[in-house]
Design a protein around this motif. Sequence first.
Motif, PDB file in Angstrom:
ATOM      1  N   VAL A  13       0.707  -1.222   0.015  1.00  0.00           N
ATOM      2  CA  VAL A  13      -0.029   0.176   0.030  1.00  0.00           C
ATOM      3  C   VAL A  13       0.916   1.272  -0.033  1.00  0.00           C
ATOM      4  N   ALA A  14       2.055   0.987   0.964  1.00  0.00           N
ATOM      5  CA  ALA A  14       2.884   2.537   1.053  1.00  0.00           C
ATOM      6  C   ALA A  14       3.670   2.683  -0.191  1.00  0.00           C
ATOM      7  N   CYS A  15       4.030   1.530  -0.868  1.00  0.00           N
ATOM      8  CA  CYS A  15       4.975   1.672  -1.999  1.00  0.00           C
ATOM      9  C   CYS A  15       4.419   1.918  -3.435  1.00  0.00           C
ATOM     10  N   THR A  16       3.175   1.352  -3.582  1.00  0.00           N
ATOM     11  CA  THR A  16       2.444   1.603  -4.787  1.00  0.00           C
ATOM     12  C   THR A  16       2.303   3.155  -4.980  1.00  0.00           C
ATOM     13  N   CYS A  17       1.964   3.875  -4.044  1.00  0.00           N
ATOM     14  CA  CYS A  17       1.968   5.035  -4.223  1.00  0.00           C
ATOM     15  C   CYS A  17       3.074   5.966  -4.762  1.00  0.00           C
ATOM     16  N   VAL A  18       4.224   5.458  -4.798  1.00  0.00           N
ATOM     17  CA  VAL A  18       5.491   5.897  -5.320  1.00  0.00           C
ATOM     18  C   VAL A  18       6.113   5.213  -6.414  1.00  0.00           C
ATOM     19  N   ALA A  19       5.385   4.167  -6.889  1.00  0.00           N
ATOM     20  CA  ALA A  19       6.156   3.246  -7.948  1.00  0.00           C
ATOM     21  C   ALA A  19       6.363   3.811  -9.099  1.00  0.00           C
ATOM     22  N   ALA A  20       5.673   4.795  -9.765  1.00  0.00           N
ATOM     23  CA  ALA A  20       5.781   5.490 -10.710  1.00  0.00           C
ATOM     24  C   ALA A  20       7.281   6.284 -10.684  1.00  0.00           C
ATOM     25  N   ALA A  21       7.620   6.847  -9.528  1.00  0.00           N
ATOM     26  CA  ALA A  21       8.862   7.640  -9.771  1.00  0.00           C
ATOM     27  C   ALA A  21      10.154   7.061  -9.243  1.00  0.00           C
ATOM     28  N   VAL A  22      10.012   6.053  -8.451  1.00  0.00           N
ATOM     29  CA  VAL A  22      11.353   5.559  -7.693  1.00  0.00           C
ATOM     30  C   VAL A  22      12.106   4.670  -8.865  1.00  0.00           C
ATOM     31  N   ASN A  23      11.542   4.417 -10.029  1.00  0.00           N
ATOM     32  CA  ASN A  23      12.404   3.738 -11.154  1.00  0.00           C
ATOM     33  C   ASN A  23      13.271   2.516 -10.684  1.00  0.00           C
ATOM     34  N   GLU A  25      13.642   1.296  -7.592  1.00  0.00           N
ATOM     35  CA  GLU A  25      13.973   1.394  -5.958  1.00  0.00           C
ATOM     36  C   GLU A  25      12.507   0.704  -5.144  1.00  0.00           C
ATOM     37  N   GLN A  26      11.493   0.374  -6.123  1.00  0.00           N
ATOM     38  CA  GLN A  26      10.293   0.067  -5.450  1.00  0.00           C
ATOM     39  C   GLN A  26      10.500  -1.329  -4.591  1.00  0.00           C
ATOM     40  N   ALA A  27      11.179  -2.154  -5.046  1.00  0.00           N
ATOM     41  CA  ALA A  27      11.530  -3.504  -4.336  1.00  0.00           C
ATOM     42  C   ALA A  27      12.071  -3.328  -3.196  1.00  0.00           C
ATOM     43  N   LYS A  28      13.195  -2.306  -2.972  1.00  0.00           N
ATOM     44  CA  LYS A  28      13.740  -1.784  -1.752  1.00  0.00           C
ATOM     45  C   LYS A  28      12.836  -1.379  -0.831  1.00  0.00           C
ATOM     46  N   LEU A  29      11.940  -0.496  -1.241  1.00  0.00           N
ATOM     47  CA  LEU A  29      11.023   0.134  -0.235  1.00  0.00           C
ATOM     48  C   LEU A  29      10.051  -0.711   0.114  1.00  0.00           C
ATOM     49  N   GLU A  30       9.675  -1.642  -0.893  1.00  0.00           N
ATOM     50  CA  GLU A  30       8.663  -2.725  -0.101  1.00  0.00           C
ATOM     51  C   GLU A  30       9.240  -3.580   0.667  1.00  0.00           C
ATOM     52  N   SER A  31      10.391  -3.949   0.602  1.00  0.00           N
ATOM     53  CA  SER A  31      10.950  -4.767   1.713  1.00  0.00           C
ATOM     54  C   SER A  31      11.619  -4.186   2.934  1.00  0.00           C
ATOM     55  N   LEU A  32      11.942  -2.691   2.708  1.00  0.00           N
ATOM     56  CA  LEU A  32      11.806  -2.055   4.130  1.00  0.00           C
ATOM     57  C   LEU A  32      10.683  -1.803   4.712  1.00  0.00           C
ATOM     58  N   ALA A  33       9.592  -1.551   4.004  1.00  0.00           N
ATOM     59  CA  ALA A  33       8.211  -1.243   4.653  1.00  0.00           C
ATOM     60  C   ALA A  33       7.564  -2.785   5.178  1.00  0.00           C
ATOM     61  N   ALA A  34       8.087  -3.886   4.749  1.00  0.00           N
ATOM     62  CA  ALA A  34       7.624  -5.058   5.128  1.00  0.00           C
ATOM     63  C   ALA A  34       8.166  -5.295   6.357  1.00  0.00           C
ATOM     64  N   ASP A  35       9.420  -5.122   6.420  1.00  0.00           N
ATOM     65  CA  ASP A  35      10.380  -5.292   7.657  1.00  0.00           C
ATOM     66  C   ASP A  35       9.754  -4.499   8.865  1.00  0.00           C
ATOM     67  N   ARG A  65      14.899   5.503   7.539  1.00  0.00           N
ATOM     68  CA  ARG A  65      15.290   5.353   6.162  1.00  0.00           C
ATOM     69  C   ARG A  65      14.263   5.377   5.046  1.00  0.00           C
ATOM     70  N   LEU A  66      13.317   4.763   5.452  1.00  0.00           N
ATOM     71  CA  LEU A  66      12.031   5.232   4.592  1.00  0.00           C
ATOM     72  C   LEU A  66      11.686   6.589   3.951  1.00  0.00           C
ATOM     73  N   ILE A  67      11.790   7.410   5.147  1.00  0.00           N
ATOM     74  CA  ILE A  67      11.567   8.735   5.104  1.00  0.00           C
ATOM     75  C   ILE A  67      12.654   9.478   4.323  1.00  0.00           C
ATOM     76  N   GLU A  68      13.751   9.266   4.717  1.00  0.00           N
ATOM     77  CA  GLU A  68      14.824   9.550   3.945  1.00  0.00           C
ATOM     78  C   GLU A  68      14.905   9.223   2.372  1.00  0.00           C
ATOM     79  N   GLN A  69      14.353   8.236   2.007  1.00  0.00           N
ATOM     80  CA  GLN A  69      14.518   7.664   0.750  1.00  0.00           C
ATOM     81  C   GLN A  69      13.190   8.278  -0.230  1.00  0.00           C
ATOM     82  N   THR A  70      12.242   8.508   0.628  1.00  0.00           N
ATOM     83  CA  THR A  70      11.018   9.015  -0.047  1.00  0.00           C
ATOM     84  C   THR A  70      10.794  10.467   0.011  1.00  0.00           C
ATOM     85  N   ALA A  71      11.826  11.054   0.518  1.00  0.00           N
ATOM     86  CA  ALA A  71      11.741  12.771   0.674  1.00  0.00           C
ATOM     87  C   ALA A  71      12.051  13.223  -0.863  1.00  0.00           C
ATOM     88  N   GLY A  72      11.308  14.485  -0.916  1.00  0.00           N
ATOM     89  CA  GLY A  72      11.336  15.015  -2.222  1.00  0.00           C
ATOM     90  C   GLY A  72      10.824  14.603  -3.390  1.00  0.00           C
TER      91      GLY A  72
END
Length: 891
Positions: A13-23, A25-35, A65-72
């Motif tokens: 849910v969290a990562c699909t919101c940014v899937a279009a922009a992370v190019n 990096e989505q899998a990493k964000l999904e993994s972090l959020a799952a952790d 880390r998620l906040i830092e990686q999704t900033a901007g």
Amino acid sequence: MNRLAVQAFVALVACTCVAAAVNGEQAKLESLAADVEARIARAKEAPTFSQRDELLNEAARLLDRLIEQTAGGQSDAEQIAHMRFELRLGEVLGQALTEPYAGRLVYLHGSRHDRQVLAERTARPIELLVALEDQIARLLVRWRASPRRLIWSVPDLEELSQQVAYRLAWIRLYRAMGLVDGTDQHRRRKARLLREALVVGEKFAADENLTGVGHQAMLLAGRAARELAQLTDQEDRKLSFHLKASEHLAAAGAGHAPPAVRAEAKFEAARNLIEQDRYDAAGEAVEAFKLFYVRAFPHDAPAAHVKGALLVSYLYRRRAAAGPGGPAEAAEFDRLAQEALIRPAQDHRQIRDDYLRMIGPIYTDRDDLANLDSMILLAVAETADASDRAEAALRAILDRSDDTSRSLRTDALWRLGVVLGSAGKPRRAAQRFYELAAGWPDHPRSFDAALNAVREYAAVIDKLTDSGAPVSAELRERMIAALDLLLGRRDWATRDEAARWYYELGYQCHQMAEQPAPARAKCQWIGRAIAAFARVPPSLPAHTEAGYWSLRLRFERLGQFGVAAAEAPQQLLADTNCYSAEALTAAAQEGDPDRAAQLRRWGCSADFLAAVITCQMLNQERAALEMLQALPAKWPGSPALRTAAQFRIRKLLGLRRTAQAIEEIRVARATWGAASDDLLKLLVVQIRDRLADSSGAARADLEQFRRAYLSFAGDLFAPVAAKPIEARYLLTQMLADANYHAARTDEAAGRGEIARSRYQEALKLFAQCKTYDDARNSAGSGPGRTSRAAVDPANILGLGRACAALGRFDAAIGYYGQLTEGIDRPARPRFFWRVELEYCASLLAGCGGDREAMRAVVVRIKQLADLDSDMGGLSSEFEAIRAKAGRGSTR
């Protein structure tokens, strides 16, 4: 679904919101959020608070880390996802990590520590969510101006805004609970936080569109209002807040609210009535709470009993504090408060220990321990911050004789042992553990108590041994009694953690056999040591060593007590040879090099013992010599080959048979060379000590000691002679002392020039040591020392002696004078009197016929005699000096 409940923030849910922009990096964000979510879920099931907090802190670090990686992020979806991670971080820090501490305060058994944790842990999340709230407010102003955003993005942002406001209100409530009512500034800050929480709670409680949070919001508002009532001193405002709290809590406890929320609301409602001093109504509310809790949670009836007891106890404590009826009524209410509080511990034995730890903080600040029930005292001891307070509470229980106190005696003894051990009082801890194990052998904790008693006594003995202090026979006997208790029961002695202590029992019994005692007692101690060593399990590394000591002690028993030992030398020799053969076979089969070396070491020692038995008990000297000669071939290349010789020499040193040790060390050094240096150092130190106290020694012994001293000190010094003084300081000092003593022998034999040369060498070496000692004393450090407050007296004494021997009496007198000023006579009486004797002799020798100087010597000796007429056993020698000085002063 509840739109404002604690968000799961599942990774997809969290990562699909940014899937279009992370190019990518989505899998990493999904993994972090799952952790993150996995750790939060595991934290809910964690068995301890420390494990729970660690998991939540790990989740918080991943969220950072998620906040830092999704900033901007540029898109609306990216920005919303980023802010949701910030909200989730605020929830973890401000609620998940603080709820247990807030819960203890809510349920009336919190401590100062709980308040401190709340105050510390809520600062950052409040700062984070306030900033997030401001950011969302600014975005809403901009986005509402866009028709597209008004449809697609604003609803999500508005929902997020509500979530932030709601979570922030709860965290503000927690922070207010953590702030201690003290200064006006604190009270104003606390009131502001509570009012903000109240406003938000009332807002969300009144909003019908926000389904699922209405009752939680009412509970929030009710708690905030009740806290505000306690904060104000104005009766009308206090009443207003209480009424508001009653209204919100009644709504939160309505029939269609979730059972858990209703239970909390009913508890709060009863507490609110207590704090209004409406005691009759409060009592009815407590019963209503308990009845509801039992019906709503039939499998958790003890919890209803516990929480009801907390309320009743609180009611009576409030009445005791009000004290309208005077001290007698206050004391009765205090008794009723304690009685109510301890009842769950009596009625629900399965929860007693946890319950006592829970209620302990309630009486943390009570100093009148005599007025507290023993069960309360035990609870205080379980949670006391200071060990002295816990100890006082437990001792109070042990000093009482009522039924309750007697029933708690084993608990008090156990806890007191733990407290004393943690406070660094192992001997006293051991006594309490021993008392428990000996007095209640069938108690569930008796084995552990016996084991702890052994461990604590062992810690005391180890500390004394490490510091070089003597271990008293009384302490060893206590240790042996604890070991006997631990190993005396068959069901205990077979446990691995107990069986490992058989070696210690053997060792302590052996040490007792070394104490001055009648022969029969010594024989009994040796017998006990042998029996204990024989029971060391083969699985333990100490088994091999124990087997050797068992043989060795059998040898000593036979040698000292003969027929009384009831053992024939032939049998002992056979067992020793058998042990050696088994060790040899086992060493050859052992794959562990260290273990094999140990087997060879003790096998070789057994062969040496067999040789001694053959020589001393069977009088077969030639056979013994052949056995010793065969050792190198039997144990080729093993460093344990010198064990037999070292053992013999060490025994001689232990018995202070210095002359024999000197001869045997010469043989050992001829065989193993520098490998015997450690043993040689021990011998040299003993020779030095014997020479320092040479009264009564035969002249031949003195000459032998002095020759050996100089020879061995020179051997030890030679390898370090070229090194800087700091690396050879002690050996230089030793060689200087050896030169001085050797010179005395030369002087007595008429070898004046040789004696003078050695005195000069001693003077030179002592001077080197003193120069270095002065330098490191000024710097405050040196080899083996971190700081020094005084110079090394050995150097001053050596310089004084050497100068006196060379006729430089003025210098000698100066050194002796410096030395005598720093000697602690009660601590070192023998040294004091020996130095004073040499000082007076130098004063007399340096008088040069001066009558006044001689009279001064007479006066000094008279003053010394006033301190102790025996003058350390040297009175006759002092009298000879005094007489000579007296004759000279009257000419």
